[in-house]
Design a protein around this motif. Structure first.
Motif: not given
Length: 261
Positions: A146-152, A167-185
């Motif tokens: 979120d750019r607004d949160a980063l600027n704030l 901001v960055k790491f919590p926001g990236a968790l959904p994308a991380f777990f999506s990639g992890l599901q692919i990697s786990a398979s």
């Protein structure tokens, strides 16, 4: 509960249709039994061979978990550094893409040649197979913060470490777990492919042995066992994701929408 059952019902029905079709083909004699064993024979073999499958499966799971763990660590470090330094992002991103265009079946013999027949080449191949979806997912998650949160936070004098943490790491968790599901398979498959080309234990080694003996009922039993392991690993990743991101759980979103209405 009822919604969960109805969501899974089509998949269960489709699976039952496939099994019934398989049974009909094998029992009718259209396909010879030595080419397509009956699901009843496969189920019987699966039960009788369970001690052997568990013994070899333990080795494959060790290789899978070690490789997946190292892949997560490598992906996290690489994605974080690439997000922090634009020059490295431009330099490394194409190389990461190119690394995934090389077939794993072509890399595996080289790894066995360089590292021997132990666990090292199998773990390395799992790392190569799994780090890509996780690193790309994390990198895209960082860039989509979120750019607004980063600027704030920057306007309040927050350091880059605090911005990353809040901001960055919590926001990236959904994308991380999506990639992890692919990697786990991919992880279990990567370990099995590496075992095909050399080793003393593991499901890939056992699969090679039963294939040479033309024991196709055992071959199918190994395949089903690999599928079960992969599914359990995926369920574990989803459970960890649910615990790590309680705010993103589907039922929580459903409850919020219902309250708003």
């Amino acid at each position: 509960m009822r919604k969960s059952i109805t969501d899974k019902l089509p998949a269960v029905v489709a699976l039952m249709i496939i099994i019934l079709g398989w049974y009909a083909l094998s029992e009718s004699g259209i396909v010879p039994a030595y080419m397509l064993p009956s699901p009843v024979d496969v189920a019987r073999t699966f039960v009788t061979d369970m001690p052997t499958l568990l013994s070899h499966g333990k080795v494959t799971m060790q290789e899978t978990l070690y490789g997946l763990g190292l892949g997560i660590l490598l992906a996290f470090v690489m994605a974080t550094v690439m997000d922090r330094f634009t020059v490295l992002d431009k330099a490394c991103y194409p190389l990461i893409i190119i690394s995934q265009t090389i077939p794993t079946i072509a890399i595996a013999p080289l790894l066995v040649l360089w590292m021997g027949f132990g666990m090292a080449p199998k773990i390395t191949l799992v790392v190569i197979t799994t780090f890509f979806p996780i690193s790309i997912g994390l990198l895209n998650g960082y860039k989509g913060a979120d750019r607004d949160a980063l600027n704030l936070l920057r306007s309040m004098g927050a350091s880059e470490l605090k911005i990353f943490r809040h901001v960055k790491f919590p926001g990236a968790l959904p994308a991380f777990f999506s990639g992890l599901q692919i990697s786990a398979s991919y992880a279990v498959v990567g370990a099995v492919v590496a075992e095909w080309l050399g080793g003393f234990e593991g499901l890939g080694v056992y699969m090679t042995r039963v294939k040479k003996a033309y024991a196709f009922d055992k071959m199918f039993a190994v395949i089903i066992f690999i599928v079960i392991i992969s599914l359990l690993l995926l369920l574990l990743v989803r459970l960890i994701a649910k615990i790590s991101m309680p705010w993103a759980a589907p039922e929580n979103r459903y409850e919020k929408e219902r309250k708003l209405k």
